[in-house]
Structure formats: C-alpha cells, structure tokens
Enzyme design. Structure first.
Site, PDB file in Angstrom:
ATOM      1  CB  CYS A 264      -1.007  -0.022   1.052  1.00 45.95           C
ATOM      2  SG  CYS A 264      -2.534   0.930   1.020  1.00 45.95           S
ATOM      3  CG  HIS A 354      -4.384  -3.690   2.761  1.00 42.51           C
ATOM      4  ND1 HIS A 354      -3.925  -3.388   4.012  1.00 42.51           N
ATOM      5  CD2 HIS A 354      -4.589  -2.561   2.132  1.00 42.51           C
ATOM      6  CE1 HIS A 354      -3.904  -1.986   4.084  1.00 42.51           C
ATOM      7  NE2 HIS A 354      -4.396  -1.572   2.928  1.00 42.51           N
ATOM      8  CD  GLU A 356      -3.801  -6.711   5.520  1.00 42.56           C
ATOM      9  OE1 GLU A 356      -4.960  -6.017   5.624  1.00 42.56           O
ATOM     10  OE2 GLU A 356      -2.912  -6.484   4.888  1.00 42.56           O
TER      11      GLU A 356
END
Length: 380
Positions: A264, A354, A356
């Site tokens: 990001c 992202h 995660e």
C-alpha cells in the site's frame, strides 16, 4: 471535531459535500461535527477492520453495502488501538447485532470513541456522486444546534485536503515493539510502521518471522540495529509525495541489497524511491473485492484495497532505475492502475493492496511466502 454521545438514535444529521450537495439523515454514533475526505468502501463485510485501519485516518467512509452493523463489535478483530475514520456513513444500520463474538453494537462503539456518523441517507446516490465528481471534502453535522447550510458548506471548504497531507507519523507507533515468531524463529524483519495493521506482522509471525515494528521516524541506522534479514514498509494514510523521510530510508535499504517488501503506502514509497511519480486517483480503491492480475504468473486475485494515490510507472516496459531494472508486477483489472512493483536485479518488491486479508479474501497470502523466499535466497 466536536462530539457528544447522547441521543444519537433519533437526532437529525446532515452531510455536506464541498461541491454543495447535501444529504439529510439521522445521527449514528456520536453527535457533533466532523470533517474529512469523503470516500466509499465496497466491502460487504469487515467493517470493524475498516474502521480500525490507520490508512483511513482523516477520511469519512461511505459504506456501499446497505445494511451495516449486523455482526456488532468484538475485541478480536481490531486492527489497531482505535477507530481511525473521521466519520462514518451508512444507509440502514442494524437495530440489534447478532453474532456469537459480538460484545457491543457498532453504534455504541462509534459513540464511545467519539466518531460522528450519519445513517438513513441514500448511500447509493452518494457513491454515484463521488464516482462521477471524485473524492472530496465533506462534513457531517448533527444535534439540535445545526448551523445553516451556508455555514456548514463554508466549514467544509475550510477543512484540509488530502493532497499534500503528511499523516504517517500521526498514526504510527512512537515506540518500537516486537511481535515474536510463532513456532521456531527463522528470520528477523524490521517493519517500518507508516500505519500498520495488526494482522500484517501476525501473518509474518505465522511464517517464523520475528517482527520488530519501528516508528515512522526510524532511520536507516535504527532499521539495521535489529540486524534484519528483511525490511518491510507498511500501509498508511496521506499523500506519498510528502513522505521524503521513508523514501530516504528505503533507498538506504535498497543500496544495501536487503530483501524488501512493501504494501500500500509502502508500494508508493518504493515507486518514489525508484524515481517514479505518484498521483491522486479520482475516487480511489477501497473494499475487499478488487480484481488484480499478478503479471509474473498470470493469476487473477480478488484483493482488499484502501488507497487514494497510485504509482505512475510504465505498464508495458522494463524501467531502468538507480537500483537496477524494475517492472510493474501487478495491475488492477478495473482501471489498469499499478498494483505492484518488483526489482529484477535486487530482492525488492511491493504491492498496492492488502495481502493480510483482514478483512478480505486470502488470494494474496502467497506474497508473504514470496518475501520469505527472498530472505531464504539471500541467506543461501
């Protein structure tokens, strides 16, 4: 921001955009006034992770899903120490949350943390307006002492813009801390916190990485004081054109050839470190359903996004940089925005989204394994 937490359920509220468009509804969460950049998120779930993502600092988030709050709030899904959005906009809030992990309602949490919101407005019309006109400044006003429309509009237009905003230090940790490896420790990573989400070091810890999370103000010497096998640059809020210090630190890492991974804001920092420019998107990418192609494999991933800026790099050619050849590794299939970069002559790569998966799909989890592979290759 001025807030009160009493009487939000039936209190009238007004949302005012900087171009003069007005929406009227009911207060949701805290009562008062707040300002920020109006953006929309297309995720149908994961609102708790969205609210606590530091990348949303100084933004008023409009949820495109009409029904929000049905799973309440729990103490496990927080991505940071607090809610970071400056305002919250929903159409039809849940009256009663229903989930076995829920400990309180969403509106109660918003009120407790002083987050001013509005409900009962046509969020589809608002989203279409932002898509056509672009993200812009906005104010939410609620309570009995609502000012007149002219005063509200003037206050919105006096609020700071996101372009030129340097916000990472406002959300990052002020003290270094360690997230220990889960199981046997294999590597040490220095993670520069520009607005990191809690699940990101956890994903690395799952892979045997001991993560040293450092403040946004960390220097190159601070990074190498932990003797890292790899260096990570996190997500975060604000305009990457202001992030001269993180760019300088990343260039120091690139000069040493240490394996490097950024996500990001970290992707934008890598772009700047390599000599590319950045620019503000019309309305950005936010949500957990964005299609991205990994051009190194041809695979298409459904991914979680939260960014209003992007890297300006050529899509179809290899670029020469001070650190060797670089290419665009990932691209958004909706609009061809650069979603990833990689160096061909040094162990460094980044993505704009992202991996995660908090909240979001798990299609991009392999990126953490790719980082591990770089560190294994360097060690070998």
């Amino acid at each position: 921001m001025t807030t009160s937490t009493r009487g939000a359920v039936k209190t009238p509220a007004v949302l005012v955009l900087e171009d003069g468009r007005i929406f009227r509804g009911r207060a949701y969460g805290a009562v008062g006034a707040t300002f920020g950049e109006a953006v929309f998120s297309t995720g149908m779930t994961g609102y708790q992770e969205t609210l606590t993502d530091p990348s949303y600092h100084r933004q008023v988030v409009v949820m495109t899903a009409p029904h929000v709050g049905n799973t309440g709030i729990n103490d496990e899904d927080m991505e940071s120490r607090k809610i970071w959005v400056s305002g919250y906009v929903v159409r039809d809030p849940a009256r009663v949350p229903s989930n076995w992990r829920s400990t309180r309602s969403l509106d109660q949490e918003l009120a407790a943390q002083g987050v001013v919101g509005i409900s009962g407005i046509d969020t589809r019309a608002l989203t279409r307006h932002l898509r056509e006109r672009g993200a812009m400044r906005v104010g939410i006003f609620s309570g009995q002492a609502l000012p007149d429309e002219g005063t509200m509009l003037a206050e919105v237009r006096q609020a700071p813009e996101m372009s030129g905003a340097d916000l990472s230090a406002e959300v990052a940790t002020t003290e270094a801390y360690v997230v220990p490896a889960i199981g046997d420790k294999k590597f040490t990573v220095a993670a520069v916190d520009l607005g990191i989400k809690g699940m990101t070091p956890h994903r690395m810890a799952e892979r045997g990485i001991e993560v040293h999370v450092l403040p946004a103000t960390a220097t190159v010497d601070d990074v190498y004081a932990v003797e890292p096998d790899g260096v990570f640059f996190s997500n975060g809020p604000g305009d990457p054109s202001t992030a001269d210090h993180p760019v300088s630190v990343m260039q120091g890492v690139l000069e040493r050839g240490t394996p490097l991974f950024g996500i990001c804001f970290g992707n934008q920092i890598l772009g700047r470190a390599l000599g590319f420019g950045t620019f503000k998107l019309k309305y950005g990418h936010r949500g957990i359903n964005q299609p991205v192609q990994d051009r190194t494999t041809g695979k298409v991933e459904v991914t979680a996004h939260n960014h209003g800026f992007a890297v300006d790099a050529p899509l179809d050619q290899v670029s020469d940089t001070p650190y060797g050849r670089a290419e665009v590794s990932h691209v958004c299939l909706n609009d061809n925005v650069v979603e990833g970069l990689q160096l061909l002559d040094r162990p460094a790569f980044s993505v704009q989204y992202h991996p995660e998966a908090a909240a979001g799909p798990h299609d991009a989890a392999y990126l953490f394994d790719r980082f591990v592979n770089l560190m294994e290759g360097q060690r070998a």
